[in-house]
Design a protein around this motif. Structure first.
Motif, PDB file in Angstrom:
ATOM      1  N   GLU A   1      -3.825   9.411  17.685  1.00 36.56           N
ATOM      2  CA  GLU A   1      -2.455   8.944  17.945  1.00 36.56           C
ATOM      3  C   GLU A   1      -1.921   8.148  16.758  1.00 36.56           C
ATOM      4  OE1 GLU A   1      -5.050   8.450  19.925  1.00 36.56           O
ATOM      5  OE2 GLU A   1      -4.604   9.773  21.614  1.00 36.56           O
ATOM      6  N   ALA A   2      -2.773   7.284  16.199  1.00 32.14           N
ATOM      7  CA  ALA A   2      -2.339   6.475  15.063  1.00 32.14           C
ATOM      8  C   ALA A   2      -2.042   7.349  13.852  1.00 32.14           C
ATOM      9  CB  ALA A   2      -3.416   5.446  14.721  1.00 32.14           C
ATOM     10  N   LEU A   3      -2.845   8.397  13.674  1.00 34.50           N
ATOM     11  CA  LEU A   3      -2.627   9.272  12.520  1.00 34.50           C
ATOM     12  C   LEU A   3      -1.352  10.088  12.682  1.00 34.50           C
ATOM     13  CD1 LEU A   3      -6.311  10.359  11.962  1.00 34.50           C
ATOM     14  CD2 LEU A   3      -4.939   8.858  10.523  1.00 34.50           C
ATOM     15  N   GLU A   4      -1.071  10.513  13.905  1.00 31.82           N
ATOM     16  CA  GLU A   4       0.181  11.219  14.157  1.00 31.82           C
ATOM     17  C   GLU A   4       1.362  10.312  13.826  1.00 31.82           C
ATOM     18  OE1 GLU A   4       0.847  14.201  14.839  1.00 31.82           O
ATOM     19  OE2 GLU A   4      -0.759  15.154  15.980  1.00 31.82           O
ATOM     20  N   ALA A   5       1.243   9.057  14.239  1.00 37.37           N
ATOM     21  CA  ALA A   5       2.321   8.103  13.970  1.00 37.37           C
ATOM     22  C   ALA A   5       2.483   7.887  12.470  1.00 37.37           C
ATOM     23  CB  ALA A   5       2.025   6.776  14.669  1.00 37.37           C
ATOM     24  N   LEU A   6       1.362   7.839  11.769  1.00 35.50           N
ATOM     25  CA  LEU A   6       1.394   7.655  10.318  1.00 35.50           C
ATOM     26  C   LEU A   6       2.162   8.787   9.650  1.00 35.50           C
ATOM     27  CD1 LEU A   6       0.150   6.146   7.748  1.00 35.50           C
ATOM     28  CD2 LEU A   6      -1.625   7.878   7.860  1.00 35.50           C
ATOM     29  N   LEU A   7       1.853  10.017  10.075  1.00 35.41           N
ATOM     30  CA  LEU A   7       2.496  11.173   9.454  1.00 35.41           C
ATOM     31  C   LEU A   7       3.966  11.283   9.819  1.00 35.41           C
ATOM     32  CD1 LEU A   7      -0.416  13.690   9.876  1.00 35.41           C
ATOM     33  CD2 LEU A   7       0.497  12.811   7.736  1.00 35.41           C
ATOM     34  N   GLY A   8       4.341  10.671  10.921  1.00 39.19           N
ATOM     35  CA  GLY A   8       5.735  10.744  11.330  1.00 39.19           C
ATOM     36  C   GLY A   8       6.592   9.628  10.779  1.00 39.19           C
ATOM     37  N   ASP A   9       5.978   8.694  10.089  1.00 40.30           N
ATOM     38  CA  ASP A   9       6.716   7.555   9.554  1.00 40.30           C
ATOM     39  C   ASP A   9       6.605   7.544   8.028  1.00 40.30           C
ATOM     40  OD1 ASP A   9       7.482   5.030   8.609  1.00 40.30           O
ATOM     41  OD2 ASP A   9       7.004   4.084  10.527  1.00 40.30           O
ATOM     42  N   PRO A  10       7.672   7.936   7.344  1.00 39.12           N
ATOM     43  CA  PRO A  10       7.604   8.031   5.879  1.00 39.12           C
ATOM     44  C   PRO A  10       7.156   6.733   5.210  1.00 39.12           C
ATOM     45  CG  PRO A  10       9.625   9.020   6.698  1.00 39.12           C
ATOM     46  CD  PRO A  10       8.970   8.362   7.875  1.00 39.12           C
ATOM     47  N   ALA A  11       7.619   5.603   5.724  1.00 36.80           N
ATOM     48  CA  ALA A  11       7.270   4.327   5.084  1.00 36.80           C
ATOM     49  C   ALA A  11       5.779   4.032   5.240  1.00 36.80           C
ATOM     50  CB  ALA A  11       8.104   3.199   5.687  1.00 36.80           C
ATOM     51  N   LEU A  12       5.255   4.293   6.448  1.00 32.97           N
ATOM     52  CA  LEU A  12       3.828   4.073   6.685  1.00 32.97           C
ATOM     53  C   LEU A  12       2.976   5.010   5.842  1.00 32.97           C
ATOM     54  CD1 LEU A  12       3.317   3.582  10.540  1.00 32.97           C
ATOM     55  CD2 LEU A  12       2.802   1.966   8.709  1.00 32.97           C
ATOM     56  N   LEU A  13       3.393   6.256   5.792  1.00 34.08           N
ATOM     57  CA  LEU A  13       2.627   7.242   5.030  1.00 34.08           C
ATOM     58  C   LEU A  13       2.622   6.887   3.553  1.00 34.08           C
ATOM     59  CD1 LEU A  13       1.087   9.919   4.935  1.00 34.08           C
ATOM     60  CD2 LEU A  13       3.277  11.089   4.690  1.00 34.08           C
ATOM     61  N   ARG A  14       3.792   6.509   3.055  1.00 29.51           N
ATOM     62  CA  ARG A  14       3.867   6.117   1.646  1.00 29.51           C
ATOM     63  C   ARG A  14       2.956   4.928   1.370  1.00 29.51           C
ATOM     64  NH1 ARG A  14       9.486   4.279  -0.928  1.00 29.51           N
ATOM     65  NH2 ARG A  14       9.393   2.891   0.855  1.00 29.51           N
ATOM     66  N   SER A  15       2.993   3.971   2.258  1.00 31.55           N
ATOM     67  CA  SER A  15       2.162   2.787   2.074  1.00 31.55           C
ATOM     68  C   SER A  15       0.675   3.155   2.054  1.00 31.55           C
ATOM     69  CB  SER A  15       2.453   1.801   3.205  1.00 31.55           C
ATOM     70  OG  SER A  15       1.553   0.734   3.176  1.00 31.55           O
ATOM     71  N   ALA A  16       0.274   4.061   2.952  1.00 28.73           N
ATOM     72  CA  ALA A  16      -1.145   4.428   3.045  1.00 28.73           C
ATOM     73  C   ALA A  16      -1.619   5.175   1.804  1.00 28.73           C
ATOM     74  CB  ALA A  16      -1.365   5.283   4.299  1.00 28.73           C
ATOM     75  N   VAL A  17      -0.848   6.169   1.371  1.00 26.04           N
ATOM     76  CA  VAL A  17      -1.298   6.944   0.203  1.00 26.04           C
ATOM     77  C   VAL A  17      -1.169   6.101  -1.069  1.00 26.04           C
ATOM     78  CG1 VAL A  17      -0.833   9.195   1.209  1.00 26.04           C
ATOM     79  CG2 VAL A  17       0.952   8.069  -0.102  1.00 26.04           C
ATOM     80  N   GLN A  18      -0.154   5.229  -1.097  1.00 21.86           N
ATOM     81  CA  GLN A  18       0.009   4.388  -2.278  1.00 21.86           C
ATOM     82  C   GLN A  18      -1.162   3.417  -2.421  1.00 21.86           C
ATOM     83  OE1 GLN A  18       2.974   4.438  -4.574  1.00 21.86           O
ATOM     84  NE2 GLN A  18       1.187   3.696  -5.675  1.00 21.86           N
ATOM     85  N   MET A  19      -1.589   2.843  -1.298  1.00 25.57           N
ATOM     86  CA  MET A  19      -2.718   1.915  -1.359  1.00 25.57           C
ATOM     87  C   MET A  19      -3.983   2.633  -1.809  1.00 25.57           C
ATOM     88  SD  MET A  19      -4.319  -0.530   1.583  1.00 25.57           S
ATOM     89  CE  MET A  19      -2.711  -1.273   1.915  1.00 25.57           C
ATOM     90  N   HIS A  20      -4.200   3.815  -1.256  1.00 23.66           N
ATOM     91  CA  HIS A  20      -5.364   4.623  -1.652  1.00 23.66           C
ATOM     92  C   HIS A  20      -5.319   4.863  -3.165  1.00 23.66           C
ATOM     93  CE1 HIS A  20      -8.448   7.761  -0.828  1.00 23.66           C
ATOM     94  NE2 HIS A  20      -7.871   8.387  -1.836  1.00 23.66           N
ATOM     95  N   ASN A  21      -4.156   5.262  -3.639  1.00 19.44           N
ATOM     96  CA  ASN A  21      -4.013   5.561  -5.072  1.00 19.44           C
ATOM     97  C   ASN A  21      -4.139   4.305  -5.926  1.00 19.44           C
ATOM     98  OD1 ASN A  21      -3.326   7.514  -7.211  1.00 19.44           O
ATOM     99  ND2 ASN A  21      -1.460   6.298  -7.420  1.00 19.44           N
TER     100      ASN A  21
END
Lengths: 69, 302
Positions: free
Chosen positions: B89-109
């Protein structure tokens, strides 16, 4: 939508996803992970983030939403 | 704030164990690096530079630090996370929220880039979360030789992403100059209506095939030209081609692993692709950590 490059330039989120999603090493293979929770967590991610193609579709959706905004 | 963290299995480094994360927490793995070539990481001093490299990162509101798990001569960059954040559920929410997704991939990078600037790094797959540090430690111990070999290959190299666009106007002009096409057009002009219909269709098919062939040849030539400067390269046809500022469709999406000593030559050739009159042009981003070239051979040390 843009993100920062290492040296401070900005790149599209799609380019960032292109590099990161579905790349990188898995240091324990799926079948060798002994903790069931880990298996399930990673399986969940793989289902959702299966390929760059998926990310491409997502990126297009984001671009369209931004264009309307 | 950076802290060193250790698995309960301390056989690879002679340091006392520390408490594991609560069972509701897991460990996000960013990547594996080799802080000091040729010897074990046995003290905090050995990791001081690595610590400072990631100390400046903005890691978001929860302030959970990136930590260093030392194993032999390798070190893993890990961060404690809530397992609830990695449910379906959390991952679905992540993919549906551009700001959250950007934050997650940006932190990884960001974490991987901070290491990559000074040390070779094997980026972990995005979203790799382990329930226990021991899982990570054991995996590193079992495959240390393969990881070290891969890190030696990636040392002092960057990944560069290149998008190749073929100028279809130049391709079309080359086809129009083809004598075989010219004779086919002459035959068409003098043919009776019935035959002209079939000749027209054949000519259209031939034109399409020739255009595709010349486009492929041009994009391959572009790829190979840039590959001269690279340690390794990968390429694929874009599933959903983008269009550049000139209105040209992307025909090739490539990644190159380039040693820093050859970076200037590589980039000069990339930029030459943008000169007027060339059949191809390209855009690029980089330097990136070696996302497309990080792998560990299967069956090694398992």
């Amino acid at each position: 939508m843009t993100a920062r490059m290492p040296e401070g330039r900005e790149v599209a989120l799609l380019e960032l996803l292109d590099r990161i999603v579905d790349h990188g090493v898995v240091i324990a293979g799926d079948l060798t992970i002994s903790v069931a929770d880990v298996d399930l967590i990673y399986l969940g991610l793989r289902v959702i983030l299966t390929s760059v193609q998926r990310a491409d579709e997502l990126g297009m959706g984001l671009a369209r939403r931004e264009a309307r905004a | 704030m950076i802290r060193h963290v250790e698995s309960t299995d301390t056989s690879a480094n002679d340091r006392p164990p520390v408490a594991e994360a609560p069972s509701s927490d897991g460990w996000y793995l960013y990547g594996i690096t080799r802080p000091n070539p040729g010897r074990s990481v046995s003290s905090g001093t050995d990791l001081a530079d690595l610590d400072s490299a990631v100390a400046q990162l903005d890691l978001g509101p929860d302030d959970e630090p990136v930590q260093v798990l030392a194993r032999g001569s390798l070190a893993a960059l890990v961060r404690r996370v809530s397992l609830a954040d990695f449910s379906a559920e959390a991952l679905e929410a992540l993919l549906g929220d551009p700001a959250l997704l950007r934050s997650a991939v940006q932190m990884h990078n960001d974490v991987i880039c901070a290491v990559h600037r000074q040390w070779p790094v094997l980026p972990a797959k995005f979203g790799a979360v382990y329930a226990h540090l021991d899982d990570i430690a054991t995996a590193i111990d079992q495959r240390a030789e393969a990881m070290l070999a891969q890190l030696r290959l990636l040392g002092d190299c960057d990944e560069w992403a290149v998008h190749v666009y073929v100028d279809r106007r130049i391709v079309q002009a080359a086809i129009q100059a083809d004598q075989a096409l010219d004779s086919a057009q002459q035959e068409l002009a003098s043919a009776r209506p019935g035959r002209a219909y079939f000749l027209q269709r054949k000519l259209a098919d031939d034109l399409a095939a020739r255009t595709e062939q010349l486009t492929d040849e041009t994009s391959l030539a572009a790829y190979q030209r840039l590959a001269r400067w690279a340690v390794d390269g990968v390429a694929e046809r874009p599933a959903d081609p983008s269009v550049d500022a000139e209105g040209q469709a992307e025909v090739l999406k490539a990644a190159y692993l380039v040693h820093r000593e050859r970076q200037d030559d590589f980039l000069a050739d990339v930029r030459a692709g943008a000169e007027p009159g060339r059949a191809w042009r390209c855009t690029h981003t980089g330097p990136w950590p070696p996302y497309s070239f990080a792998s560990i051979p299967e069956g090694d040390g398992r």
